[in-house]
Design a protein around this motif. Sequence first.
Motif, PDB file in Angstrom:
ATOM      1  N   SER A  30       6.506   3.478  -6.004  1.00  0.00           N
ATOM      2  CA  SER A  30       6.177   4.794  -5.448  1.00  0.00           C
ATOM      3  C   SER A  30       7.408   5.672  -5.278  1.00  0.00           C
ATOM      4  CB  SER A  30       5.449   4.635  -4.119  1.00  0.00           C
ATOM      5  OG  SER A  30       6.295   4.017  -3.171  1.00  0.00           O
ATOM      6  N   GLY A  53       6.906  10.612  -6.798  1.00  0.00           N
ATOM      7  CA  GLY A  53       6.066   9.694  -6.045  1.00  0.00           C
ATOM      8  C   GLY A  53       4.892  10.335  -5.333  1.00  0.00           C
ATOM      9  N   ASN A  73       0.134   4.292  -7.728  1.00  0.00           N
ATOM     10  CA  ASN A  73       1.230   3.518  -7.139  1.00  0.00           C
ATOM     11  C   ASN A  73       0.800   2.095  -6.775  1.00  0.00           C
ATOM     12  OD1 ASN A  73       3.047   5.654  -7.401  1.00  0.00           O
ATOM     13  ND2 ASN A  73       2.575   6.460  -5.374  1.00  0.00           N
TER      14      ASN A  73
END
Length: 115
Positions: A30, A53, A73
Amino acid sequence: QVQLVESGGGLVQPGGSLRLSCVASGSIFSRYVMAWYRQAPGKQRELVAVIIGSGLSNYADSVKGRFTISRDNAKNTVYLQMNSLKPEDTAVYYCKQDFMGRSTWGQGTQVTVSS
């Protein structure tokens, strides 16, 4: 050392669609900036799309409105949905990861747009 594995390339007719996937190793996916690049024969590698992210993304003008970059993620995966493909989209597509000043590239996947 982060490893990237791309998939999803192939041969498609003009106007068709493909979705590329890139799975990254590592437990802090992430936090990575992820991007897709492409390189056509005889041309320099160029940035296609990038995503951070939070999901904020940006695109090359040549693909805006046709390509969508996204990430999951939880699956350590970044995607490139390519619609309305054109012959000029033909290239090897590479996934790239950036974190703390270090970059890692995938091995590339061929996309060919031809009738």
